[in-house]
Motif scaffolding. Structure first.
Motif, PDB file in Angstrom:
ATOM      1  N   GLY A  44      35.469  14.603  14.910  1.00  0.00           N
ATOM      2  CA  GLY A  44      36.521  15.360  13.924  1.00  0.00           C
ATOM      3  C   GLY A  44      37.201  16.425  14.795  1.00  0.00           C
ATOM      4  N   ARG A  45      37.478  17.473  14.194  1.00  0.00           N
ATOM      5  CA  ARG A  45      37.879  18.637  14.391  1.00  0.00           C
ATOM      6  C   ARG A  45      37.283  19.731  13.567  1.00  0.00           C
ATOM      7  NH1 ARG A  45      44.197  18.716  12.784  1.00  0.00           N
ATOM      8  NH2 ARG A  45      44.227  16.943  14.317  1.00  0.00           N
ATOM      9  N   LEU A  46      37.211  21.016  14.140  1.00  0.00           N
ATOM     10  CA  LEU A  46      36.836  22.188  13.385  1.00  0.00           C
ATOM     11  C   LEU A  46      37.908  23.213  13.290  1.00  0.00           C
ATOM     12  CD1 LEU A  46      33.477  23.965  13.677  1.00  0.00           C
ATOM     13  CD2 LEU A  46      35.331  25.225  14.233  1.00  0.00           C
ATOM     14  N   PHE A 465      35.110  29.964  10.342  1.00  0.00           N
ATOM     15  CA  PHE A 465      35.083  28.613  10.407  1.00  0.00           C
ATOM     16  C   PHE A 465      33.817  27.982   9.538  1.00  0.00           C
ATOM     17  CE2 PHE A 465      32.485  30.055  13.933  1.00  0.00           C
ATOM     18  CZ  PHE A 465      31.355  29.221  14.017  1.00  0.00           C
ATOM     19  N   GLU A 466      34.386  27.041   8.945  1.00  0.00           N
ATOM     20  CA  GLU A 466      33.458  26.284   8.003  1.00  0.00           C
ATOM     21  C   GLU A 466      32.555  27.320   7.128  1.00  0.00           C
ATOM     22  OE1 GLU A 466      30.832  24.173  10.586  1.00  0.00           O
ATOM     23  OE2 GLU A 466      32.075  22.346  10.630  1.00  0.00           O
ATOM     24  N   GLU A 467      31.488  27.522   7.405  1.00  0.00           N
ATOM     25  CA  GLU A 467      30.564  28.505   6.304  1.00  0.00           C
ATOM     26  C   GLU A 467      30.210  29.688   6.936  1.00  0.00           C
ATOM     27  OE1 GLU A 467      27.165  26.864   4.717  1.00  0.00           O
ATOM     28  OE2 GLU A 467      28.529  25.240   3.387  1.00  0.00           O
TER      29      GLU A 467
END
Length: 491
Positions: A44-46, A465-467
């Protein structure tokens, strides 16, 4: 980081060492640089978001055009080593070589960071008590061990050194110069630490002599290896040979880094959609003129024929002239709304294409914006007073995502590099030095001391990004001669 080097392979600490995801630095005398490392998702993508803010006194900004001063590029980073695969493709082999180069760079960064730790903790206890000596030696051993592991593995290719092909020989020479550069940077950081400790006490500086001996030993061995392998060498006293060696290092680095650099393509949203904005604004302006014309025709002005025609012609001329003004204002409004809601610039990063006409797969896409806003800050001389300073906040926003194409398999992250040219600010600064006269106590003569007249500009970087959320605050020090350094932000 400390580890007993007798109980574990010293280069294993490089696998555990993690660098900061975002960093700020002075690239040269005129450019401020910030680097961002974004991991590549396994599938997928980040999505990530980067924000960088620089505060500049308003009287220094002038007519600063940030997009023309910004330089950016991206490359794959953190390539995974695959052990010994001498029969892989040239691109795979070069990516493996760059993976070893990244390990050498991590050992240098770890050594430099630990030198900073030595200077910050020297007040509490001695260098020997804190076991800093063994930790610094371990970073040197880690760099040497990483290169020794590569020479015994991927560079050996199952044959003697003199029987290797040209690519393996160039790789060995490149990594040799990289280690030489790493040891040089480590020595520079060590000398700075020794000088700082010498101010505190001579004994504290002498405790690091063992680290200097280990650096000297590593340099002697690597230089001897280069002579045995008949790599280009340069004597310290020969400036011309050293210049040629630096030039060769540059070309070797480009030779192996070429497989990692991504092809960037950017376009300004306003220029790409400018024709559509102009068409929409022209339609609105025409409707404005058309409705006013109908209204004037349905409601003729009473009075004499001459005066009625004159008033009608005057109002028609005013409406016609306002059409052009409305057209320009509408176009600017549409562009501003599109840029505030979307972005000012869109950038895509692709893998290098195999042929000139083909286009490689997309690795990342980002929406970028550069804004300037006015703000007021307390007077640094008297913060409790009502006096304030006018500053302009240059804010760079970068929102995007990265993916993992099949062709980029084995790459762990993407490194984004940005450099902002601040040379337009330098001519607006005062003289680089300021003189202070003082009488000499011994001779009675007047001595004039020139002190640098530096400016300190706050700069902040924020990555999400993310957490993960990393935020750093630094102070950019500059004067009329150029950018000097990046300091830690004042508490």
């Amino acid at each position: 980081m400390m580890r007993d080097g007798n109980n574990a392979a010293p280069w294993t600490i490089l696998e555990e060492f993690t660098e900061e995801r975002v960093s700020l630095s002075v690239h040269d005398a005129s450019r401020l640089a910030w680097n961002v490392t974004v991991p590549v998702a396994k599938s997928g993508r980040l999505t990530y978001e980067l924000t960088v803010e620089l505060e500049v006194p308003t009287n220094l900004v002038g007519s600063f055009e940030p997009w023309g001063a910004l330089q950016s590029y991206a490359r794959l980073d953190g390539a995974d080593e695959r052990g010994t695969q001498p029969h892989g493709s040239p691109a795979v082999f070069r990516r493996e070589i760059m993976g070893v180069s990244f390990k050498l760079a991590r050992s240098r960064n770890g050594f430099v960071r630990h030198c900073t730790l030595v200077r910050s903790s020297a007040r509490a206890r001695s260098v020997e008590e804190a076991d800093h000596v063994q930790s610094l030696i371990l970073w040197i051993s880690a760099a040497r061990g990483a290169l020794a592991q590569a020479r015994a593995g991927m560079l050996a290719c199952g044959c003697k050194r003199e029987e290797r092909d040209n690519e393996h020989t160039l790789a060995d020479e490149f990594l040799s110069v990289q280690l030489w550069s790493v040891l040089t940077d480590c020595a520079r950081a060590l000398f700075e630490t020794q000088r700082w400790l010498a101010i505190r006490s001579e004994d504290a500086a002498a405790e690091l002599d063992a680290v200097e001996e280990r650096l000297s030993e590593a340099l002697r061995e690597e230089i001897a290896y280069r002579k045995e392998a008949k790599f280009p060498h340069a004597e310290p006293a020969d400036a011309l040979e050293l210049e040629r060696l630096v030039s060769r290092l540059r070309w070797l680095k480009k030779h192996f880094e070429r497989v990692l650099f991504l092809e960037g393509e950017s376009y300004r949203v306003a220029s790409r959609l400018g024709s559509w904005f102009s068409a929409a604004a022209a339609m609105l302006a025409y409707l404005w003129f058309f409705f006013w014309q109908l209204a004037l025709e349905k409601h003729p002005f009473p009075g004499a024929i001459g005066s009625g025609v004159l008033v009608f012609a005057l109002l028609t001329a005013i409406v016609y002239a306002s059409r052009e003004r409305l057209k320009e204002a509408g176009r600017n409004w549409l562009e501003g709304r599109a840029q505030s809601m979307f972005a000012q610039r869109v950038t895509r990063y692709r893998l290098p294409s195999p042929t000139p006409r083909a286009r490689g797969p997309i690795v990342g896409t980002a929406r970028e914006s550069f804004s300037q806003s006015a703000a007021r800050r307390p007077d640094p001389v008297s913060p409790e007073s009502q006096a304030t300073l006018d500053v302009t906040v240059l804010r760079f926003s970068h929102r995007g995502f990265v993916t993992r194409p099949e062709a980029a398999e084995g790459s762990a992250q993407v490194r984004l590099v940005f450099r902002l040219d601040l040379s337009p600010l330098l001519p607006r600064l005062h003289d680089a030095v300021r003189g202070f006269a003082s009488p000499n106590v011994e001779t009675g003569h007047i001595v004039i001391l020139d002190v640098p007249r530096n400016y300190e500009l706050p700069v902040r970087a924020d990555l999400r990004f993310e957490e993960t959320h990393e935020e750093i605050e630094r102070t950019l020090v500059l004067n009329k001669n150029g950018l000097c350094r990046i300091d830690e932000a004042a508490p």
